[in-house]
Scaffold this active site. Sequence first.
Site, short mmCIF file in Angstrom:
data_model
loop_
_atom_site.label_atom_id
_atom_site.label_comp_id
_atom_site.label_asym_id
_atom_site.label_seq_id
_atom_site.Cartn_x
_atom_site.Cartn_y
_atom_site.Cartn_z
N LEU A 208 0.85 -1.19 0.00
CA LEU A 208 0.00 0.00 0.00
C LEU A 208 0.88 1.24 0.00
O LEU A 208 1.81 1.34 0.81
CB LEU A 208 -0.89 0.05 1.25
CG LEU A 208 -1.99 -1.02 1.40
CD1 LEU A 208 -2.62 -0.91 2.78
CD2 LEU A 208 -3.05 -0.84 0.32
N HIS A 209 0.60 2.17 -0.91
CA HIS A 209 1.33 3.43 -0.87
C HIS A 209 0.56 4.60 -1.48
O HIS A 209 0.95 5.75 -1.34
CB HIS A 209 2.69 3.30 -1.58
CG HIS A 209 2.56 3.23 -3.09
ND1 HIS A 209 2.21 2.07 -3.74
CD2 HIS A 209 2.74 4.17 -4.04
CE1 HIS A 209 2.18 2.30 -5.04
NE2 HIS A 209 2.50 3.57 -5.26
#
Length: 364
Positions: A208-209
Amino acid sequence: MIITIIAGARPNFMKIAPIIEAIKQQQSQGVDLNYQLIHTGQHYDKNLSDTFFEELNIPFPDINLNVQSGTQAEQTAAIMIGFEKVLVANPTDLVMVVGDVTSTMACTIVAKKAGIKVAHVEAGIRSGDLSMPEEINRIVTDSLTDYFFTTTTLASTTLENLGISKSQIYFVGNVMIDTLFKNESRLQQPALWELLHLETQKYMVMTLHRPSNVDEEEQLKALITQLSELGKDYPIIFPVHPRTKKLLEGLSLNFENLHYVAPLGYLEFNYLVKNALAVLTDSGGITEETTVMHVPCMTLRANTERPETCTLGTNILVGNDPDKIANAFETLLSGGWQRGTIPELWDGHAAERIINHIVEIFRL
Protein backbone atom coordinates in the site's frame (compact mmCIF):
# COMPACT_ATOMS: atom_id res chain seq x y z
CA MET A 1 24.65 9.02 -30.66
CA ILE A 2 24.11 9.45 -26.91
CA ILE A 3 20.88 8.57 -25.07
CA THR A 4 20.40 10.01 -21.58
CA ILE A 5 18.31 7.56 -19.57
CA ILE A 6 16.42 8.73 -16.49
CA ALA A 7 15.74 6.59 -13.41
CA GLY A 8 14.12 8.03 -10.34
CA ALA A 9 12.05 5.49 -8.43
CA ARG A 10 11.75 1.75 -7.91
CA PRO A 11 9.57 0.98 -10.97
CA ASN A 12 12.04 2.79 -13.25
CA PHE A 13 14.89 0.48 -12.37
CA MET A 14 13.14 -2.63 -13.65
CA LYS A 15 12.33 -0.80 -16.88
CA ILE A 16 15.79 0.55 -17.66
CA ALA A 17 17.64 -2.73 -17.05
CA PRO A 18 16.60 -4.45 -20.32
CA ILE A 19 16.96 -1.17 -22.24
CA ILE A 20 20.60 -0.84 -21.23
CA GLU A 21 21.17 -4.47 -22.15
CA ALA A 22 19.63 -3.88 -25.58
CA ILE A 23 21.91 -0.87 -26.10
CA LYS A 24 24.93 -3.00 -25.25
CA GLN A 25 23.79 -5.61 -27.78
CA GLN A 26 23.74 -2.92 -30.47
CA GLN A 27 27.18 -1.70 -29.38
CA SER A 28 28.54 -5.23 -29.74
CA GLN A 29 27.38 -5.15 -33.36
CA GLY A 30 29.30 -1.95 -34.04
CA VAL A 31 26.38 0.46 -33.80
CA ASP A 32 27.38 3.98 -32.69
CA LEU A 33 25.02 4.11 -29.73
CA ASN A 34 25.99 5.17 -26.22
CA TYR A 35 24.11 6.11 -23.08
CA GLN A 36 24.49 8.00 -19.83
CA LEU A 37 22.39 6.99 -16.84
CA ILE A 38 20.99 9.66 -14.55
CA HIS A 39 19.51 8.68 -11.18
CA THR A 40 17.45 11.55 -9.79
CA GLY A 41 17.47 10.09 -6.29
CA GLN A 42 13.68 10.39 -6.00
CA HIS A 43 13.73 7.12 -4.03
CA TYR A 44 16.60 7.08 -1.59
CA ASP A 45 15.98 4.08 0.67
CA LYS A 46 18.70 1.54 -0.18
CA ASN A 47 16.13 -1.23 -0.65
CA LEU A 48 14.22 1.00 -3.08
CA SER A 49 17.19 2.13 -5.15
CA ASP A 50 20.76 0.84 -4.82
CA THR A 51 19.67 -2.78 -4.39
CA PHE A 52 17.97 -2.74 -7.77
CA PHE A 53 21.12 -1.65 -9.56
CA GLU A 54 23.03 -4.50 -7.91
CA GLU A 55 20.42 -7.22 -8.41
CA LEU A 56 19.51 -6.38 -12.00
CA ASN A 57 23.11 -5.84 -13.12
CA ILE A 58 22.50 -2.21 -14.02
CA PRO A 59 25.66 -0.08 -14.10
CA PHE A 60 25.63 2.44 -11.30
CA PRO A 61 24.51 5.87 -12.50
CA ASP A 62 26.89 8.27 -14.17
CA ILE A 63 25.24 11.02 -12.13
CA ASN A 64 22.95 10.98 -9.07
CA LEU A 65 20.98 14.16 -8.41
CA ASN A 66 20.17 13.04 -4.83
CA VAL A 67 16.93 15.01 -4.63
CA GLN A 68 15.46 12.72 -1.94
CA SER A 69 12.15 13.49 -0.23
CA GLY A 70 9.89 16.52 -0.39
CA THR A 71 6.49 17.62 -1.61
CA GLN A 72 5.49 17.05 -5.22
CA ALA A 73 6.52 20.62 -6.05
CA GLU A 74 9.78 20.44 -4.11
CA GLN A 75 10.83 17.21 -5.79
CA THR A 76 9.83 18.43 -9.24
CA ALA A 77 11.76 21.67 -8.80
CA ALA A 78 14.88 19.96 -7.42
CA ILE A 79 14.91 17.44 -10.28
CA MET A 80 14.46 20.14 -12.90
CA ILE A 81 17.23 22.33 -11.48
CA GLY A 82 19.63 19.40 -11.16
CA PHE A 83 18.86 17.90 -14.55
CA GLU A 84 19.21 21.22 -16.37
CA LYS A 85 22.77 21.47 -15.05
CA VAL A 86 23.44 17.90 -16.19
CA LEU A 87 22.30 18.64 -19.74
CA VAL A 88 24.47 21.76 -19.95
CA ALA A 89 27.54 19.81 -18.84
CA ASN A 90 26.71 16.58 -20.71
CA PRO A 91 25.24 17.16 -24.19
CA THR A 92 22.94 14.40 -25.46
CA ASP A 93 20.94 13.50 -28.55
CA LEU A 94 17.91 11.96 -26.86
CA VAL A 95 16.44 11.88 -23.35
CA MET A 96 14.63 8.64 -22.52
CA VAL A 97 12.14 8.65 -19.66
CA VAL A 98 10.23 5.64 -18.38
CA GLY A 99 6.96 5.20 -16.51
CA ASP A 100 5.07 7.98 -14.75
CA VAL A 101 6.94 9.15 -11.66
CA THR A 102 7.84 12.75 -10.85
CA SER A 103 11.27 12.31 -12.46
CA THR A 104 9.61 11.26 -15.73
CA MET A 105 7.66 14.50 -16.04
CA ALA A 106 10.33 16.83 -14.65
CA CYS A 107 13.12 15.59 -16.92
CA THR A 108 10.82 15.68 -19.95
CA ILE A 109 10.06 19.36 -19.36
CA VAL A 110 13.75 20.22 -18.95
CA ALA A 111 14.78 18.29 -22.06
CA LYS A 112 12.16 19.89 -24.28
CA LYS A 113 13.03 23.40 -23.06
CA ALA A 114 16.64 22.58 -23.97
CA GLY A 115 15.55 21.57 -27.47
CA ILE A 116 16.29 17.87 -26.98
CA LYS A 117 14.07 15.08 -28.30
CA VAL A 118 12.29 12.88 -25.73
CA ALA A 119 11.35 9.19 -25.91
CA HIS A 120 8.75 7.96 -23.42
CA VAL A 121 8.72 4.26 -22.55
CA GLU A 122 5.28 3.19 -21.30
CA ALA A 123 3.54 6.06 -23.06
CA GLY A 124 -0.22 6.41 -23.46
CA ILE A 125 -1.49 4.65 -20.36
CA ARG A 126 -4.26 6.46 -18.50
CA SER A 127 -6.40 5.89 -15.40
CA GLY A 128 -8.65 8.90 -15.97
CA ASP A 129 -8.10 9.84 -12.33
CA LEU A 130 -6.55 13.28 -11.93
CA SER A 131 -6.30 12.84 -8.17
CA MET A 132 -3.31 10.58 -8.89
CA PRO A 133 -0.02 12.49 -9.23
CA GLU A 134 1.07 9.83 -11.73
CA GLU A 135 -1.84 10.65 -14.05
CA ILE A 136 -0.75 14.27 -14.21
CA ASN A 137 2.82 13.12 -14.88
CA ARG A 138 1.58 10.94 -17.76
CA ILE A 139 -0.46 13.70 -19.36
CA VAL A 140 2.33 16.28 -19.18
CA THR A 141 5.00 13.86 -20.38
CA ASP A 142 2.95 12.63 -23.34
CA SER A 143 2.07 16.20 -24.33
CA LEU A 144 5.78 16.88 -24.91
CA THR A 145 7.17 13.52 -26.05
CA ASP A 146 8.54 12.94 -29.56
CA TYR A 147 8.71 9.12 -29.64
CA PHE A 148 6.06 7.07 -27.86
CA PHE A 149 6.76 3.43 -26.92
CA THR A 150 3.58 1.69 -25.75
CA THR A 151 2.84 -1.48 -23.80
CA THR A 152 -0.54 -2.20 -25.42
CA THR A 153 -2.54 -1.36 -28.51
CA LEU A 154 -5.03 0.43 -26.22
CA ALA A 155 -2.29 2.83 -25.12
CA SER A 156 -1.40 3.43 -28.77
CA THR A 157 -5.05 4.15 -29.57
CA THR A 158 -5.28 6.56 -26.62
CA LEU A 159 -2.39 8.54 -28.06
CA GLU A 160 -3.87 8.54 -31.56
CA ASN A 161 -7.15 9.86 -30.13
CA LEU A 162 -5.16 12.73 -28.60
CA GLY A 163 -3.93 13.67 -32.05
CA ILE A 164 -0.50 12.05 -31.93
CA SER A 165 0.70 10.94 -35.36
CA LYS A 166 0.84 7.16 -35.84
CA SER A 167 4.37 7.64 -37.16
CA GLN A 168 5.49 8.65 -33.65
CA ILE A 169 3.87 5.69 -31.86
CA TYR A 170 5.59 2.31 -31.50
CA PHE A 171 3.77 -0.62 -29.90
CA VAL A 172 6.64 -2.60 -28.40
CA GLY A 173 5.32 -4.49 -25.36
CA ASN A 174 6.26 -4.26 -21.70
CA VAL A 175 9.86 -3.78 -20.52
CA MET A 176 8.84 -4.67 -16.94
CA ILE A 177 8.08 -8.14 -18.24
CA ASP A 178 11.44 -8.31 -20.02
CA THR A 179 13.06 -7.96 -16.60
CA LEU A 180 10.73 -10.47 -14.99
CA PHE A 181 11.39 -13.15 -17.62
CA LYS A 182 15.13 -12.62 -17.48
CA ASN A 183 15.24 -12.90 -13.68
CA GLU A 184 12.49 -15.42 -12.94
CA SER A 185 14.99 -18.26 -12.51
CA ARG A 186 17.09 -16.06 -10.19
CA LEU A 187 14.33 -15.16 -7.72
CA GLN A 188 15.54 -15.58 -4.15
CA GLN A 189 13.72 -16.89 -1.12
CA PRO A 190 13.92 -14.17 1.54
CA ALA A 191 15.05 -14.94 5.08
CA LEU A 192 11.53 -14.23 6.35
CA TRP A 193 10.29 -17.35 4.51
CA GLU A 194 11.77 -19.65 7.13
CA LEU A 195 11.30 -17.18 9.96
CA LEU A 196 7.53 -16.97 9.35
CA HIS A 197 7.20 -20.64 8.26
CA LEU A 198 5.70 -19.68 4.90
CA GLU A 199 4.47 -22.28 2.42
CA THR A 200 3.71 -21.90 -1.28
CA GLN A 201 0.18 -20.52 -1.92
CA LYS A 202 -0.52 -20.41 1.82
CA TYR A 203 0.14 -16.71 2.40
CA MET A 204 -0.65 -13.34 0.82
CA VAL A 205 1.47 -10.32 -0.06
CA MET A 206 0.21 -6.78 0.50
CA THR A 207 1.56 -3.41 -0.64
CA LEU A 208 0.00 0.00 0.00
CA HIS A 209 1.33 3.43 -0.87
CA ARG A 210 -1.32 5.40 -2.80
CA PRO A 211 -2.46 8.61 -1.06
CA SER A 212 -6.09 7.50 -1.51
CA ASN A 213 -5.37 4.56 0.80
CA VAL A 214 -2.71 5.73 3.21
CA ASP A 215 -3.22 9.47 3.74
CA GLU A 216 -6.36 9.22 5.90
CA GLU A 217 -5.79 7.31 9.12
CA GLU A 218 -9.32 5.96 9.60
CA GLN A 219 -9.50 4.79 5.97
CA LEU A 220 -6.13 3.05 6.27
CA LYS A 221 -7.13 1.45 9.56
CA ALA A 222 -10.45 0.18 8.19
CA LEU A 223 -8.82 -1.22 5.05
CA ILE A 224 -6.02 -3.09 6.81
CA THR A 225 -8.44 -4.37 9.44
CA GLN A 226 -10.81 -5.83 6.85
CA LEU A 227 -8.02 -7.42 4.80
CA SER A 228 -6.44 -8.95 7.89
CA GLU A 229 -9.74 -10.34 9.14
CA LEU A 230 -10.84 -11.76 5.78
CA GLY A 231 -7.42 -13.36 5.34
CA LYS A 232 -7.21 -14.48 8.96
CA ASP A 233 -6.23 -18.04 8.02
CA TYR A 234 -3.21 -16.87 6.04
CA PRO A 235 -0.08 -14.89 6.89
CA ILE A 236 -0.17 -11.50 5.15
CA ILE A 237 3.30 -10.18 4.36
CA PHE A 238 3.37 -6.38 4.20
CA PRO A 239 6.65 -4.81 3.00
CA VAL A 240 6.15 -1.29 4.27
CA HIS A 241 7.09 1.68 2.09
CA PRO A 242 8.96 4.34 4.13
CA ARG A 243 6.11 6.81 3.58
CA THR A 244 3.49 4.33 4.81
CA LYS A 245 5.58 3.30 7.81
CA LYS A 246 5.27 6.80 9.27
CA LEU A 247 1.50 6.69 8.88
CA LEU A 248 1.17 3.27 10.52
CA GLU A 249 3.00 4.32 13.67
CA GLY A 250 0.49 4.78 16.43
CA LEU A 251 -2.46 3.11 14.68
CA SER A 252 -2.01 -0.10 16.70
CA LEU A 253 -2.89 -2.36 13.78
CA ASN A 254 -1.63 -5.55 15.37
CA PHE A 255 -3.14 -8.66 13.83
CA GLU A 256 -1.65 -12.09 14.44
CA ASN A 257 -1.51 -12.87 10.71
CA LEU A 258 -0.22 -9.44 9.58
CA HIS A 259 3.55 -9.18 9.31
CA TYR A 260 5.22 -5.82 8.69
CA VAL A 261 8.59 -6.29 6.99
CA ALA A 262 11.23 -3.97 5.59
CA PRO A 263 11.17 -3.18 1.85
CA LEU A 264 12.56 -6.08 -0.16
CA GLY A 265 14.80 -6.19 -3.20
CA TYR A 266 13.46 -7.18 -6.61
CA LEU A 267 14.49 -10.84 -6.47
CA GLU A 268 13.11 -11.49 -2.98
CA PHE A 269 9.90 -9.54 -3.45
CA ASN A 270 9.01 -11.30 -6.68
CA TYR A 271 9.81 -14.68 -5.12
CA LEU A 272 7.10 -13.88 -2.57
CA VAL A 273 4.69 -12.73 -5.29
CA LYS A 274 5.25 -15.78 -7.48
CA ASN A 275 4.54 -18.20 -4.64
CA ALA A 276 1.68 -16.31 -2.98
CA LEU A 277 -1.96 -17.33 -2.85
CA ALA A 278 -2.81 -13.74 -3.77
CA VAL A 279 -1.48 -10.19 -3.85
CA LEU A 280 -3.35 -7.24 -2.31
CA THR A 281 -1.99 -4.01 -3.75
CA ASP A 282 -2.57 -0.49 -5.00
CA SER A 283 0.46 -0.65 -7.32
CA GLY A 284 0.00 -0.68 -11.07
CA GLY A 285 3.29 -2.37 -11.94
CA ILE A 286 2.72 -5.29 -9.58
CA THR A 287 -0.55 -6.08 -11.37
CA GLU A 288 1.46 -6.59 -14.56
CA GLU A 289 3.81 -9.04 -12.84
CA THR A 290 0.98 -10.98 -11.17
CA THR A 291 -0.77 -11.25 -14.55
CA VAL A 292 2.30 -12.82 -16.16
CA MET A 293 2.89 -15.12 -13.17
CA HIS A 294 -0.84 -16.07 -13.03
CA VAL A 295 -1.14 -14.97 -9.38
CA PRO A 296 -4.55 -13.66 -8.22
CA CYS A 297 -4.39 -9.91 -7.57
CA MET A 298 -6.83 -7.56 -5.83
CA THR A 299 -6.18 -3.93 -6.70
CA LEU A 300 -7.20 -1.63 -3.86
CA ARG A 301 -8.08 1.22 -6.19
CA ALA A 302 -11.24 2.30 -7.98
CA ASN A 303 -9.48 2.55 -11.34
CA THR A 304 -6.38 1.38 -13.18
CA GLU A 305 -4.17 2.62 -15.98
CA ARG A 306 -3.50 -1.02 -16.84
CA PRO A 307 -6.96 -2.36 -17.78
CA GLU A 308 -5.43 -5.29 -19.66
CA THR A 309 -4.50 -6.81 -16.30
CA CYS A 310 -8.25 -7.02 -15.56
CA THR A 311 -9.64 -7.92 -19.00
CA LEU A 312 -6.91 -10.43 -19.85
CA GLY A 313 -4.97 -11.01 -16.64
CA THR A 314 -5.49 -11.99 -13.02
CA ASN A 315 -6.38 -8.60 -11.57
CA ILE A 316 -9.70 -7.44 -10.08
CA LEU A 317 -10.43 -3.86 -9.01
CA VAL A 318 -11.97 -3.68 -5.55
CA GLY A 319 -11.03 -0.17 -4.46
CA ASN A 320 -11.62 0.29 -0.74
CA ASP A 321 -15.23 -0.90 -1.04
CA PRO A 322 -15.88 -3.39 1.79
CA ASP A 323 -18.45 -5.35 -0.23
CA LYS A 324 -16.21 -5.70 -3.29
CA ILE A 325 -13.30 -6.75 -1.09
CA ALA A 326 -15.43 -9.34 0.70
CA ASN A 327 -16.74 -10.73 -2.60
CA ALA A 328 -13.21 -10.94 -4.00
CA PHE A 329 -12.03 -12.90 -0.96
CA GLU A 330 -14.97 -15.27 -1.34
CA THR A 331 -14.03 -15.89 -4.99
CA LEU A 332 -10.37 -16.35 -4.08
CA LEU A 333 -10.91 -18.75 -1.21
CA SER A 334 -13.46 -20.81 -3.15
CA GLY A 335 -10.92 -21.35 -5.94
CA GLY A 336 -12.88 -19.41 -8.55
CA TRP A 337 -10.30 -16.75 -9.47
CA GLN A 338 -9.64 -16.05 -13.16
CA ARG A 339 -6.32 -17.52 -14.32
CA GLY A 340 -5.90 -15.04 -17.12
CA THR A 341 -3.68 -14.83 -20.18
CA ILE A 342 -0.57 -12.80 -21.03
CA PRO A 343 -1.15 -9.65 -23.16
CA GLU A 344 0.25 -9.31 -26.66
CA LEU A 345 4.02 -8.66 -26.95
CA TRP A 346 4.61 -9.15 -23.22
CA ASP A 347 7.19 -11.67 -24.32
CA GLY A 348 10.52 -10.48 -22.95
CA HIS A 349 11.67 -8.59 -26.06
CA ALA A 350 10.16 -5.11 -25.65
CA ALA A 351 13.50 -3.39 -24.95
CA GLU A 352 15.05 -4.90 -28.07
CA ARG A 353 12.19 -3.48 -30.13
CA ILE A 354 12.61 -0.05 -28.55
CA ILE A 355 16.31 0.16 -29.31
CA ASN A 356 15.82 -1.28 -32.81
CA HIS A 357 13.33 1.52 -33.48
CA ILE A 358 15.76 4.14 -32.18
CA VAL A 359 18.50 2.77 -34.42
CA GLU A 360 16.10 3.08 -37.37
CA ILE A 361 14.81 6.55 -36.38
CA PHE A 362 18.31 8.01 -36.08
CA ARG A 363 19.68 5.89 -38.94
CA LEU A 364 22.60 4.60 -36.93
